[in-house]
Write a protein that holds these residues in place. Structure first.
Motif, mmCIF file in Angstrom:
data_model
loop_
_atom_site.group_PDB
_atom_site.id
_atom_site.type_symbol
_atom_site.label_atom_id
_atom_site.label_comp_id
_atom_site.label_asym_id
_atom_site.label_seq_id
_atom_site.Cartn_x
_atom_site.Cartn_y
_atom_site.Cartn_z
ATOM 1 N N GLU A 16 24.644 6.783 21.312
ATOM 2 C CA GLU A 16 23.543 6.010 20.730
ATOM 3 C C GLU A 16 23.990 5.400 19.397
ATOM 4 O OE1 GLU A 16 20.382 5.260 21.593
ATOM 5 O OE2 GLU A 16 20.583 6.240 23.537
ATOM 6 N N LYS A 27 19.748 -0.365 16.000
ATOM 7 C CA LYS A 27 19.577 -1.125 17.238
ATOM 8 C C LYS A 27 18.956 -2.462 16.897
ATOM 9 C CE LYS A 27 19.022 1.120 21.225
ATOM 10 N NZ LYS A 27 18.291 1.770 22.315
ATOM 11 N N MET A 83 21.376 14.987 26.902
ATOM 12 C CA MET A 83 21.539 13.661 26.352
ATOM 13 C C MET A 83 22.682 13.700 25.344
ATOM 14 S SD MET A 83 18.852 11.104 24.609
ATOM 15 C CE MET A 83 18.178 11.926 23.231
ATOM 16 N N LEU A 90 17.733 9.123 12.656
ATOM 17 C CA LEU A 90 16.532 9.928 12.393
ATOM 18 C C LEU A 90 16.539 10.442 10.953
ATOM 19 C CD1 LEU A 90 13.968 11.160 13.561
ATOM 20 C CD2 LEU A 90 15.339 13.131 14.272
ATOM 21 N N ARG A 138 16.903 8.036 18.083
ATOM 22 C CA ARG A 138 17.617 8.868 19.056
ATOM 23 C C ARG A 138 18.979 9.317 18.542
ATOM 24 N NH1 ARG A 138 16.177 5.508 24.506
ATOM 25 N NH2 ARG A 138 13.953 6.021 24.491
ATOM 26 N N ASN A 139 19.452 8.697 17.487
ATOM 27 C CA ASN A 139 20.700 9.111 16.852
ATOM 28 C C ASN A 139 20.343 10.021 15.682
ATOM 29 O OD1 ASN A 139 22.972 9.100 14.997
ATOM 30 N ND2 ASN A 139 23.819 7.463 16.260
ATOM 31 N N ASN A 166 17.651 3.791 14.694
ATOM 32 C CA ASN A 166 17.465 4.370 16.022
ATOM 33 C C ASN A 166 17.120 5.846 15.874
ATOM 34 O OD1 ASN A 166 17.535 5.025 18.687
ATOM 35 N ND2 ASN A 166 19.714 4.599 19.002
ATOM 36 N N ASP A 196 24.265 12.279 22.163
ATOM 37 C CA ASP A 196 23.875 11.480 21.000
ATOM 38 C C ASP A 196 25.011 10.604 20.484
ATOM 39 O OD1 ASP A 196 21.323 12.482 20.999
ATOM 40 O OD2 ASP A 196 21.837 14.174 19.704
#
Length: 92
Positions: free
Chosen positions: A6, A10, A1, A29, A24-25, A22, A3
């Motif tokens: 991302e 969001k 994935m 995080l 996922r970033n 987000n 990063d």
């Protein structure tokens, strides 16, 4: 994935114009973890009444000023009595 693709924030899918971090970033995080640590620390300080939540110290108990006078005030000392045989006349 990957990063890098991302976004950090969001748009919410609830139909509002709000954004959320987000997870996922990596930066998103990190912001989530920092905000949780900040909120947890603030709650612990509030529960322990420490840090900025420390109550001010109790004021010193009231004590009256020292008593260095008496009431009623003492009369002024009496004037000396004139000696017999003399009269007092006002001077002009």
């Amino acid at each position: 994935m990957n990063d890098d693709d991302e976004p950090v924030f969001k748009r919410s899918k609830w139909g509002t114009n709000r954004y959320y971090n987000n997870p996922r970033n990596p930066l998103g995080l990190t912001l989530i973890v920092i905000s949780l640590l900040f909120a947890g620390t603030a709650l612990i300080l509030m529960a322990n009444r420490a840090g900025p939540f420390n109550p001010p110290p109790d004021p010193a108990p009231w004590s009256p000023p020292p008593l260095n006078y008496s009431w009623p005030p003492h009369p002024s000392p009496p004037a000396p009595a004139p000696t017999p045989g003399t009269t007092t006349r006002p001077t002009s």
